[in-house]
Design a protein around this motif. Structure first.
Motif, PDB file in Angstrom:
ATOM      1  N   PHE A  17       0.669  -1.264  -0.175  1.00 46.98           N
ATOM      2  CA  PHE A  17       0.141  -0.082   0.036  1.00 46.98           C
ATOM      3  C   PHE A  17       0.761   1.070   0.095  1.00 46.98           C
ATOM      4  O   PHE A  17       0.598   2.181  -0.871  1.00 46.98           O
ATOM      5  N   THR A  21       1.258   1.142  -4.177  1.00 46.84           N
ATOM      6  CA  THR A  21      -0.180   1.564  -4.557  1.00 46.84           C
ATOM      7  C   THR A  21      -0.240   3.045  -4.674  1.00 46.84           C
ATOM      8  O   THR A  21      -0.718   3.670  -5.665  1.00 46.84           O
ATOM      9  N   VAL A  22      -0.073   3.731  -3.221  1.00 45.54           N
ATOM     10  CA  VAL A  22      -0.137   5.023  -3.210  1.00 45.54           C
ATOM     11  C   VAL A  22       0.807   5.771  -4.248  1.00 45.54           C
ATOM     12  O   VAL A  22       0.340   6.712  -4.744  1.00 45.54           O
ATOM     13  N   ALA A  25      -0.443   5.716  -7.811  1.00 46.84           N
ATOM     14  CA  ALA A  25      -1.902   6.272  -7.976  1.00 46.84           C
ATOM     15  C   ALA A  25      -1.332   8.032  -8.110  1.00 46.84           C
ATOM     16  O   ALA A  25      -1.910   8.611  -8.800  1.00 46.84           O
ATOM     17  N   VAL A  58      -8.251   4.551  -3.741  1.00 42.42           N
ATOM     18  CA  VAL A  58      -7.060   4.020  -2.948  1.00 42.42           C
ATOM     19  C   VAL A  58      -7.348   4.422  -1.374  1.00 42.42           C
ATOM     20  O   VAL A  58      -7.079   3.456  -0.608  1.00 42.42           O
ATOM     21  N   ARG A  62      -8.483   1.905   1.982  1.00 45.07           N
ATOM     22  CA  ARG A  62      -7.479   1.799   3.083  1.00 45.07           C
ATOM     23  C   ARG A  62      -8.236   2.269   4.429  1.00 45.07           C
ATOM     24  O   ARG A  62      -8.215   1.600   5.193  1.00 45.07           O
TER      25      ARG A  62
END
Length: 138
Positions: A17, A21-22, A25, A58, A62
């Motif tokens: 994450f 992912t962050v 993004a 996203v 979370r």
């Protein structure tokens, strides 16, 4: 596990994450702005809100996962407190989440302090002497 968990090292990162992912993004969002800046086509203009939605999704996903974990921790700690004969009335969910690190021996007094003094989660964690590790939270 490396060092035993304590107040100073209990915060955790989820590499998938926080480090994939962050940033990805965010990179997509920044790239979409760059594309609009360089060439304003309808597709490039539409890409900006799409990447905003992606970035928000996203974060929302979370947040939902953390809410579920908090609710499960509240349930687990409520059961533990009932088993130990401790009233958990008046505690906030953040206090429950922090109290999970307290040992059974110090939980009654710390719970009462948290309730009467309205301690923050940080204050509760700082007051814990015998740390009870939680390696499951992500």
């Amino acid at each position: 596990m490396s060092a035993p968990q304590n107040f100073k090292n209990h915060a955790r990162f989820d590499p998938k994450f926080h480090f994939f992912t962050v940033p990805l993004a965010l990179l997509c969002f920044l790239a979409s702005i760059l594309h609009v800046w360089k060439q304003q086509t309808p597709a490039n203009v539409l890409l900006v809100p799409v990447t905003i939605v992606l970035f928000m999704t996203v974060g929302i996903a979370r947040g939902y996962a953390l809410q579920v974990q908090d609710r499960l921790i509240r349930l687990e700690e409520s059961l533990r407190m009932e088993r130990l004969g401790i009233s958990h009335a008046g505690l906030t969910i953040r206090q429950f989440v922090a109290l999970r690190f307290a040992s059974d021996a110090e939980l009654p007094a710390l719970t009462e302090r948290a309730r009467t003094e309205k301690l923050s989660s940080k204050q509760i964690k700082e007051a814990i002497v015998n740390w009870r590790a939680d390696y499951d939270r992500v």
